[in-house]
Design a protein around this motif. Sequence first.
Motif, PDB file in Angstrom:
ATOM      1  N   ASP A 184     -12.705   5.148  -6.097  1.00  0.00           N
ATOM      2  CA  ASP A 184     -12.793   3.892  -5.338  1.00  0.00           C
ATOM      3  C   ASP A 184     -11.576   3.653  -4.452  1.00  0.00           C
ATOM      4  O   ASP A 184     -11.211   2.500  -4.182  1.00  0.00           O
ATOM      5  N   ALA A 185     -10.954   4.723  -3.981  1.00  0.00           N
ATOM      6  CA  ALA A 185      -9.831   4.577  -3.056  1.00  0.00           C
ATOM      7  C   ALA A 185     -10.362   4.299  -1.657  1.00  0.00           C
ATOM      8  O   ALA A 185     -11.430   4.794  -1.278  1.00  0.00           O
ATOM      9  N   PRO A 186      -9.644   3.514  -0.854  1.00  0.00           N
ATOM     10  CA  PRO A 186     -10.097   3.193   0.511  1.00  0.00           C
ATOM     11  C   PRO A 186      -9.872   4.381   1.448  1.00  0.00           C
ATOM     12  O   PRO A 186      -8.771   4.576   1.958  1.00  0.00           O
ATOM     13  N   LEU A 187     -10.903   5.156   1.675  1.00  0.00           N
ATOM     14  CA  LEU A 187     -10.777   6.357   2.492  1.00  0.00           C
ATOM     15  C   LEU A 187     -10.562   5.978   3.957  1.00  0.00           C
ATOM     16  O   LEU A 187     -11.292   5.151   4.497  1.00  0.00           O
ATOM     17  N   PRO A 188      -9.575   6.560   4.628  1.00  0.00           N
ATOM     18  CA  PRO A 188      -9.373   6.261   6.054  1.00  0.00           C
ATOM     19  C   PRO A 188     -10.506   6.820   6.900  1.00  0.00           C
ATOM     20  O   PRO A 188     -11.234   7.721   6.473  1.00  0.00           O
ATOM     21  N   ALA A 189     -10.639   6.296   8.102  1.00  0.00           N
ATOM     22  CA  ALA A 189     -11.696   6.756   9.004  1.00  0.00           C
ATOM     23  C   ALA A 189     -11.491   8.200   9.431  1.00  0.00           C
ATOM     24  O   ALA A 189     -12.448   8.891   9.785  1.00  0.00           O
ATOM     25  N   LEU A 190     -10.245   8.663   9.391  1.00  0.00           N
ATOM     26  CA  LEU A 190      -9.914  10.037   9.784  1.00  0.00           C
ATOM     27  C   LEU A 190      -9.106  10.688   8.677  1.00  0.00           C
ATOM     28  O   LEU A 190      -7.878  10.773   8.751  1.00  0.00           O
ATOM     29  N   PRO A 191      -9.744  11.155   7.605  1.00  0.00           N
ATOM     30  CA  PRO A 191      -9.015  11.770   6.496  1.00  0.00           C
ATOM     31  C   PRO A 191      -8.195  12.974   6.965  1.00  0.00           C
ATOM     32  O   PRO A 191      -8.701  13.848   7.660  1.00  0.00           O
ATOM     33  N   GLY A 192      -6.931  12.991   6.589  1.00  0.00           N
ATOM     34  CA  GLY A 192      -6.062  14.095   6.989  1.00  0.00           C
ATOM     35  C   GLY A 192      -5.192  13.775   8.180  1.00  0.00           C
ATOM     36  O   GLY A 192      -4.292  14.543   8.513  1.00  0.00           O
TER      37      GLY A 192
ATOM     38  N   VAL B  37      -2.701  10.748   9.937  1.00  0.00           N
ATOM     39  CA  VAL B  37      -1.968   9.516   9.656  1.00  0.00           C
ATOM     40  C   VAL B  37      -1.792   8.768  10.969  1.00  0.00           C
ATOM     41  O   VAL B  37      -0.963   9.138  11.799  1.00  0.00           O
ATOM     42  N   LEU B  38      -2.593   7.747  11.165  1.00  0.00           N
ATOM     43  CA  LEU B  38      -2.486   6.921  12.369  1.00  0.00           C
ATOM     44  C   LEU B  38      -3.158   5.590  12.115  1.00  0.00           C
ATOM     45  O   LEU B  38      -3.946   5.426  11.185  1.00  0.00           O
ATOM     46  N   GLU B  39      -2.839   4.634  12.964  1.00  0.00           N
ATOM     47  CA  GLU B  39      -3.436   3.321  12.894  1.00  0.00           C
ATOM     48  C   GLU B  39      -4.506   3.206  13.979  1.00  0.00           C
ATOM     49  O   GLU B  39      -4.387   3.785  15.058  1.00  0.00           O
ATOM     50  N   ALA B  40      -5.557   2.446  13.665  1.00  0.00           N
ATOM     51  CA  ALA B  40      -6.640   2.279  14.645  1.00  0.00           C
ATOM     52  C   ALA B  40      -6.120   1.692  15.950  1.00  0.00           C
ATOM     53  O   ALA B  40      -6.619   2.002  17.035  1.00  0.00           O
ATOM     54  N   GLY B  41      -5.083   0.850  15.862  1.00  0.00           N
ATOM     55  CA  GLY B  41      -4.522   0.254  17.060  1.00  0.00           C
ATOM     56  C   GLY B  41      -3.826   1.245  17.969  1.00  0.00           C
ATOM     57  O   GLY B  41      -3.538   0.941  19.131  1.00  0.00           O
ATOM     58  N   GLN B  42      -3.516   2.434  17.449  1.00  0.00           N
ATOM     59  CA  GLN B  42      -2.878   3.467  18.259  1.00  0.00           C
ATOM     60  C   GLN B  42      -3.877   4.218  19.135  1.00  0.00           C
ATOM     61  O   GLN B  42      -3.473   4.955  20.032  1.00  0.00           O
ATOM     62  N   LEU B  43      -5.159   4.054  18.867  1.00  0.00           N
ATOM     63  CA  LEU B  43      -6.172   4.809  19.591  1.00  0.00           C
ATOM     64  C   LEU B  43      -6.514   4.129  20.911  1.00  0.00           C
ATOM     65  O   LEU B  43      -6.491   2.904  21.014  1.00  0.00           O
ATOM     66  N   PRO B  44      -6.873   4.915  21.924  1.00  0.00           N
ATOM     67  CA  PRO B  44      -7.260   4.315  23.211  1.00  0.00           C
ATOM     68  C   PRO B  44      -8.597   3.599  23.073  1.00  0.00           C
ATOM     69  O   PRO B  44      -9.446   4.005  22.269  1.00  0.00           O
ATOM     70  N   PRO B  45      -8.811   2.534  23.844  1.00  0.00           N
ATOM     71  CA  PRO B  45     -10.093   1.821  23.768  1.00  0.00           C
ATOM     72  C   PRO B  45     -11.200   2.627  24.423  1.00  0.00           C
ATOM     73  O   PRO B  45     -10.960   3.429  25.330  1.00  0.00           O
TER      74      PRO B  45
END
Length: 350
Positions: free
Chosen positions: A314-322, A324-332
Amino acid sequence: MLVAVVALLVAGTGIVLIPRDSGTPPVLSFSETARLEALEDALLLRESATTLVASAAPGAGTAGPGNTVTLLTTHAQALLDPHNDGTSSPSAAPAGSAHTVSATPGNRATFLAGLAGSGWKRLEDAREADGGIARLLAAVGSAQVLEAERLAALWQLPLPEKATAVGPKAPAATPSTASCPSASPTPEPGSATTDTALAAVVRTQQEAIYVYQVALKRLDETKSAAAFKHLEGHEVLLRQAESFTSANCADVPASVPGYRLPPQFSQDPAGFLGTVELASLPRFGDLVALSTESTRSWAIENLLAAARRSLAWDAPLPALPGLVLEAGQLPPLPTPGSSKATASTLPLGG
């Protein structure tokens, strides 16, 4: 003589000779083609998931395809051309390229087939792509495969047959050891190499084994049985990681007697096991980016396996396993007002 005269004329007058455009598009590399195909599939799947959300019964919530829309949005953002500022349309996959997703939104079973097929295709392409793109494709593929599994369980539908039969080929548990030089070159301190990535994987497996051994004494019967199964898996992984390290002519990190465990472990041993599994994801991601051939295939397979174990606790799996980044770092993604880069308007690659 004529060439020399022309050169003097160009230099003296400042005229720049520009070759005529032949009209032939440049040949894309395998990595770029794989990225474009992954982007197109993510956009098409996102549109289909949005349609499923819109057709859902009132009050159904977002636990189903609603979460999937968010996941696929993140994947599409991560797969955008890094030089795209969000105001222009993403380039479509080249004509004749492999394509795994239908452009027409369908029912749940059709959507599951597209999502699972896209995930496995990304994992397959990650084995051949360049380092950074390989890690990205492995992250996207792992997340999509696991999301297809989640939705299949939620909707009580079987996973498509192709999705369960196709995947990265598991390498031999013990790779053949190459002939190692008596004095191998020493990498620069802090440099990222296959050796350093393998060493990090070995250390994470050593720590995981220790934590699982201690946790077995603190878990109830059901969770203890699951932990014992995962412990055996980590022991196999450690032996394999050590074999790959030796085959790469590197030194296997020495084991340590024990590890200091934080208060979180005593409060929630099962939850802490999920944290341990999550911590291994970037290590496998690094190994995907920094290795090739059988080592990379092994890393891709175990990135997916580690993500699946994370979910089991029940760990919160990130959207991109492997990664390390924040969603806010991605381009729109391009906005509808400035671009027509929706899944339905992208030319299909075949």
